[in-house]
Motif scaffolding. Structure first.
Motif, PDB file in Angstrom:
ATOM      1  N   LEU A  64      -8.256  11.565  21.217  1.00  0.00           N
ATOM      2  CA  LEU A  64      -8.703  12.690  20.482  1.00  0.00           C
ATOM      3  C   LEU A  64     -10.070  13.583  20.484  1.00  0.00           C
ATOM      4  CD1 LEU A  64      -8.090  10.250  17.350  1.00  0.00           C
ATOM      5  CD2 LEU A  64      -7.604  12.508  17.900  1.00  0.00           C
ATOM      6  N   ILE A  65     -10.722  12.681  21.738  1.00  0.00           N
ATOM      7  CA  ILE A  65     -12.192  13.223  21.579  1.00  0.00           C
ATOM      8  C   ILE A  65     -12.005  14.639  22.648  1.00  0.00           C
ATOM      9  CG2 ILE A  65     -14.150  12.806  22.800  1.00  0.00           C
ATOM     10  CD1 ILE A  65     -14.476  10.102  21.823  1.00  0.00           C
ATOM     11  N   HIS A  66     -11.290  14.441  23.550  1.00  0.00           N
ATOM     12  CA  HIS A  66     -10.275  15.322  23.856  1.00  0.00           C
ATOM     13  C   HIS A  66     -10.039  16.492  23.632  1.00  0.00           C
ATOM     14  CE1 HIS A  66      -9.137  17.392  28.273  1.00  0.00           C
ATOM     15  NE2 HIS A  66      -8.114  17.104  27.778  1.00  0.00           N
ATOM     16  N   MET A  67      -9.270  15.937  22.835  1.00  0.00           N
ATOM     17  CA  MET A  67      -7.896  17.526  22.331  1.00  0.00           C
ATOM     18  C   MET A  67      -8.795  17.755  20.970  1.00  0.00           C
ATOM     19  SD  MET A  67      -5.320  17.304  23.514  1.00  0.00           S
ATOM     20  CE  MET A  67      -4.338  18.240  23.132  1.00  0.00           C
ATOM     21  N   GLY A  68     -10.391  17.396  20.533  1.00  0.00           N
ATOM     22  CA  GLY A  68      -9.919  17.790  19.047  1.00  0.00           C
ATOM     23  C   GLY A  68     -10.702  19.271  19.698  1.00  0.00           C
ATOM     24  N   ARG A  69     -11.246  19.578  20.615  1.00  0.00           N
ATOM     25  CA  ARG A  69     -11.222  21.330  20.296  1.00  0.00           C
ATOM     26  C   ARG A  69     -10.391  21.673  19.622  1.00  0.00           C
ATOM     27  NH1 ARG A  69     -15.811  22.516  24.952  1.00  0.00           N
ATOM     28  NH2 ARG A  69     -17.753  21.941  23.752  1.00  0.00           N
ATOM     29  N   LEU A  70      -9.292  22.003  21.121  1.00  0.00           N
ATOM     30  CA  LEU A  70      -7.836  22.392  20.753  1.00  0.00           C
ATOM     31  C   LEU A  70      -7.223  22.100  19.461  1.00  0.00           C
ATOM     32  CD1 LEU A  70      -5.510  23.935  21.690  1.00  0.00           C
ATOM     33  CD2 LEU A  70      -4.616  21.310  22.240  1.00  0.00           C
ATOM     34  N   LEU A 145       6.669  18.388  17.302  1.00  0.00           N
ATOM     35  CA  LEU A 145       5.551  16.774  17.554  1.00  0.00           C
ATOM     36  C   LEU A 145       4.347  16.719  18.023  1.00  0.00           C
ATOM     37  CD1 LEU A 145       8.890  14.327  18.003  1.00  0.00           C
ATOM     38  CD2 LEU A 145       7.769  15.309  16.175  1.00  0.00           C
ATOM     39  N   GLU A 146       4.774  18.128  19.004  1.00  0.00           N
ATOM     40  CA  GLU A 146       3.300  18.270  19.556  1.00  0.00           C
ATOM     41  C   GLU A 146       2.884  19.718  19.590  1.00  0.00           C
ATOM     42  OE1 GLU A 146       3.008  15.815  23.506  1.00  0.00           O
ATOM     43  OE2 GLU A 146       4.589  14.947  22.938  1.00  0.00           O
ATOM     44  N   GLY A 147       1.117  19.795  19.546  1.00  0.00           N
ATOM     45  CA  GLY A 147       1.258  20.868  19.901  1.00  0.00           C
ATOM     46  C   GLY A 147       0.606  21.354  21.062  1.00  0.00           C
ATOM     47  N   GLN A 148       1.227  21.394  22.322  1.00  0.00           N
ATOM     48  CA  GLN A 148       1.144  21.463  23.611  1.00  0.00           C
ATOM     49  C   GLN A 148       1.650  22.503  24.331  1.00  0.00           C
ATOM     50  OE1 GLN A 148       1.509  18.832  26.670  1.00  0.00           O
ATOM     51  NE2 GLN A 148       1.747  16.654  24.737  1.00  0.00           N
ATOM     52  N   ALA A 157      14.361  30.459  22.265  1.00  0.00           N
ATOM     53  CA  ALA A 157      15.853  30.844  22.033  1.00  0.00           C
ATOM     54  C   ALA A 157      15.471  31.304  20.722  1.00  0.00           C
ATOM     55  CB  ALA A 157      16.686  29.232  22.104  1.00  0.00           C
ATOM     56  N   ASP A 158      16.810  32.266  20.900  1.00  0.00           N
ATOM     57  CA  ASP A 158      16.993  33.103  19.810  1.00  0.00           C
ATOM     58  C   ASP A 158      17.081  31.773  18.511  1.00  0.00           C
ATOM     59  OD1 ASP A 158      16.963  35.212  21.287  1.00  0.00           O
ATOM     60  OD2 ASP A 158      19.059  35.499  21.624  1.00  0.00           O
ATOM     61  N   ILE A 159      16.192  31.842  17.754  1.00  0.00           N
ATOM     62  CA  ILE A 159      16.241  30.996  16.651  1.00  0.00           C
ATOM     63  C   ILE A 159      16.521  31.506  15.575  1.00  0.00           C
ATOM     64  CG2 ILE A 159      15.025  29.441  14.881  1.00  0.00           C
ATOM     65  CD1 ILE A 159      13.691  28.226  18.444  1.00  0.00           C
ATOM     66  N   PRO A 160      17.432  32.368  14.296  1.00  0.00           N
ATOM     67  CA  PRO A 160      17.304  32.444  13.335  1.00  0.00           C
ATOM     68  C   PRO A 160      16.388  32.484  12.360  1.00  0.00           C
ATOM     69  CG  PRO A 160      19.325  32.321  13.425  1.00  0.00           C
ATOM     70  CD  PRO A 160      19.121  31.106  14.545  1.00  0.00           C
ATOM     71  N   ASP A 161      15.517  34.149  11.705  1.00  0.00           N
ATOM     72  CA  ASP A 161      14.632  33.597  10.349  1.00  0.00           C
ATOM     73  C   ASP A 161      14.718  32.631   9.670  1.00  0.00           C
ATOM     74  OD1 ASP A 161      13.351  35.334  12.005  1.00  0.00           O
ATOM     75  OD2 ASP A 161      13.879  37.276  11.347  1.00  0.00           O
ATOM     76  N   SER A 162      15.937  32.154   9.602  1.00  0.00           N
ATOM     77  CA  SER A 162      16.261  31.334   7.787  1.00  0.00           C
ATOM     78  C   SER A 162      15.968  29.987   8.500  1.00  0.00           C
ATOM     79  CB  SER A 162      16.982  30.953   8.052  1.00  0.00           C
ATOM     80  OG  SER A 162      18.293  30.751   8.707  1.00  0.00           O
ATOM     81  N   VAL A 163      15.310  29.457   9.540  1.00  0.00           N
ATOM     82  CA  VAL A 163      15.397  28.396  10.379  1.00  0.00           C
ATOM     83  C   VAL A 163      13.970  28.228   9.913  1.00  0.00           C
ATOM     84  CG1 VAL A 163      15.384  26.951  12.319  1.00  0.00           C
ATOM     85  CG2 VAL A 163      16.983  27.872  12.360  1.00  0.00           C
ATOM     86  N   SER A 164      13.255  26.426   8.956  1.00  0.00           N
ATOM     87  CA  SER A 164      12.074  26.706   9.209  1.00  0.00           C
ATOM     88  C   SER A 164      11.336  25.819   9.640  1.00  0.00           C
ATOM     89  CB  SER A 164      11.749  26.217   7.272  1.00  0.00           C
ATOM     90  OG  SER A 164      12.007  26.655   6.875  1.00  0.00           O
ATOM     91  N   LEU A 165      10.284  25.732  10.857  1.00  0.00           N
ATOM     92  CA  LEU A 165       9.497  25.077  11.416  1.00  0.00           C
ATOM     93  C   LEU A 165       8.684  24.510  10.158  1.00  0.00           C
ATOM     94  CD1 LEU A 165       8.441  24.560  14.261  1.00  0.00           C
ATOM     95  CD2 LEU A 165       6.191  25.724  13.226  1.00  0.00           C
ATOM     96  N   ILE A 166       8.743  22.505  10.595  1.00  0.00           N
ATOM     97  CA  ILE A 166       8.234  21.738  10.186  1.00  0.00           C
ATOM     98  C   ILE A 166       7.028  21.292  11.354  1.00  0.00           C
ATOM     99  CG2 ILE A 166       7.865  19.407   9.040  1.00  0.00           C
ATOM    100  CD1 ILE A 166      10.837  19.958   8.266  1.00  0.00           C
ATOM    101  N   ALA A 167       5.264  21.368  10.504  1.00  0.00           N
ATOM    102  CA  ALA A 167       4.519  21.220  11.564  1.00  0.00           C
ATOM    103  C   ALA A 167       3.350  20.457  11.306  1.00  0.00           C
ATOM    104  CB  ALA A 167       4.422  21.942  12.696  1.00  0.00           C
ATOM    105  N   ASP A 168       2.634  20.209  11.593  1.00  0.00           N
ATOM    106  CA  ASP A 168       1.251  19.642  10.778  1.00  0.00           C
ATOM    107  C   ASP A 168       0.610  21.460  11.758  1.00  0.00           C
ATOM    108  OD1 ASP A 168      -1.677  19.329  11.216  1.00  0.00           O
ATOM    109  OD2 ASP A 168      -1.581  17.885  11.140  1.00  0.00           O
ATOM    110  N   ILE A 169      -0.669  21.653  10.494  1.00  0.00           N
ATOM    111  CA  ILE A 169      -0.878  23.079  10.608  1.00  0.00           C
ATOM    112  C   ILE A 169      -1.818  23.138  12.348  1.00  0.00           C
ATOM    113  CG2 ILE A 169      -2.862  23.110   9.596  1.00  0.00           C
ATOM    114  CD1 ILE A 169      -3.044  25.754   8.711  1.00  0.00           C
ATOM    115  N   ALA A 170      -2.365  22.311  12.269  1.00  0.00           N
ATOM    116  CA  ALA A 170      -2.814  22.041  13.922  1.00  0.00           C
ATOM    117  C   ALA A 170      -2.095  21.778  15.277  1.00  0.00           C
ATOM    118  CB  ALA A 170      -4.123  20.927  13.479  1.00  0.00           C
ATOM    119  N   SER A 171      -1.374  21.868  14.728  1.00  0.00           N
ATOM    120  CA  SER A 171      -0.483  21.512  16.011  1.00  0.00           C
ATOM    121  C   SER A 171       0.107  22.914  16.636  1.00  0.00           C
ATOM    122  CB  SER A 171      -0.017  20.447  16.135  1.00  0.00           C
ATOM    123  OG  SER A 171       1.745  20.702  15.146  1.00  0.00           O
TER     124      SER A 171
END
Length: 172
Positions: A64-70, A145-148, A157-171
């Protein structure tokens, strides 16, 4: 001084939950009685469990300390996309949900997923997206799941715009 009595080596770890997180940094064995000699395997295993629990805490803390800035940079950068987002708490699903993860069973399950596709909602973990898209099965939602940086390859991949992304805004 805390005296711990445990019936199993793993039960010795429960004593750590009585103290604030991070209070301990290491485990040092101190044999004050002959009990250790009577059951060395038990005491060694208890010490190992305690050591692993403490090491896991500090490893997670250092990450967490190392990834805090990211984390902070992603949070600030991603606030610009807020007008195009919606709160997941308003999400309602009226069909059964299939969560697709990236594992050896996914490719074996493609036929079954294709057969029931119209009757289910597919939530795909980000690393499962390429396998599904290669089979022309597009998820309804992608769960990041991860922001890497390496995970960006999952979204090429060609993903249609209708597909929603579920993510933490910081990830992302």
């Amino acid at each position: 001084l805390t005296v711990v009595r445990a019936d199993t080596p793993s039960a010795a770890v429960s004593v750590l939950n009585k103290f604030p997180p991070g209070m301990f940094r290491r485990v040092v064995s101190l044999t004050l009685c002959a009990g250790f000699r009577m059951d060395k395997a038990f005491y060694n295993q208890a010490e190992l469990y305690l050591r692993e629990k403490i090491q896991a805490y500090w490893k997670n803390r250092m990450t967490l300390i190392h990834m805090g800035r990211l984390y902070t940079r992603n949070l600030v950068d991603n606030t610009t996309i807020l007008p195009h987002t919606r709160d997941i708490s308003r999400l309602s699903l009226e069909k059964p949900v299939l969560v697709a993860g990236a594992g050896p069973s996914l490719e074996k399950s493609i036929g079954i997923i294709r057969a029931v596709r119209n009757d289910i909602i597919i939530i795909a973990v980000d690393t499962a997206v390429p396998v599904l898209c290669a089979s022309n099965l597009y998820p309804d939602f992608i769960l990041a799941l991860e922001g890497q940086f390496i995970n960006i390859l999952d979204f090429l991949a060609d993903i249609p715009d209708s597909v929603s992304l579920i993510a933490d805004i910081a990830s992302i």
